[in-house]
Design a protein around this motif. Structure first.
Motif, PDB file in Angstrom:
ATOM      1  N   UNK A   1     -74.185  -7.787 -79.621  1.00 26.39           N
ATOM      2  CA  UNK A   1     -73.829  -8.482 -78.414  1.00 26.39           C
ATOM      3  C   UNK A   1     -73.452  -7.781 -77.015  1.00 26.39           C
ATOM      4  N   UNK A   2     -74.204  -8.101 -76.310  1.00 27.75           N
ATOM      5  CA  UNK A   2     -74.223  -7.458 -74.929  1.00 27.75           C
ATOM      6  C   UNK A   2     -72.818  -7.817 -74.354  1.00 27.75           C
ATOM      7  N   UNK A   3     -72.004  -7.119 -73.818  1.00 26.58           N
ATOM      8  CA  UNK A   3     -70.623  -7.591 -73.222  1.00 26.58           C
ATOM      9  C   UNK A   3     -70.904  -7.612 -71.862  1.00 26.58           C
ATOM     10  N   UNK A   4     -69.809  -8.674 -70.997  1.00 28.36           N
ATOM     11  CA  UNK A   4     -69.687  -8.849 -69.974  1.00 28.36           C
ATOM     12  C   UNK A   4     -68.208  -9.280 -69.483  1.00 28.36           C
ATOM     13  N   UNK A   5     -67.957  -9.355 -68.349  1.00 23.10           N
ATOM     14  CA  UNK A   5     -66.556  -9.930 -68.091  1.00 23.10           C
ATOM     15  C   UNK A   5     -66.484 -11.245 -67.512  1.00 23.10           C
ATOM     16  N   UNK A   6     -65.550 -12.160 -67.958  1.00 26.39           N
ATOM     17  CA  UNK A   6     -65.415 -13.389 -67.400  1.00 26.39           C
ATOM     18  C   UNK A   6     -64.989 -13.347 -66.036  1.00 26.39           C
TER      19      UNK A   6
END
Length: 66
Positions: A38-43
């Protein structure tokens, strides 16, 4: 509060967790690694928290930043 196992940074919980956010993931799934596929991101809430942590670090007030 959850401690990120990779950096010992205390990760604050947010009102509306987003499991695509790597920081929400650690809060929702303590002890589990973020899915490698899964590609991570920040909310939005954790992105703001990260900016605040970086500002503190630049001013000499924080030791660890994710």
């Amino acid at each position: 509060m959850i401690v990120n196992p990779l950096s010992s940074t205390v990760i604050p919980p947010v009102a509306a967790p987003d499991l695509r956010c790597a920081w929400c993931w650690y809060v929702a799934h303590p002890g589990k690694a973020y899915p490698a596929a899964q590609s991570s991101s920040a909310c939005r809430a954790h992105a703001q928290w990260l900016r605040q942590q970086r500002t503190k670090q630049r001013k000499g007030g924080a030791h660890h930043v994710c």
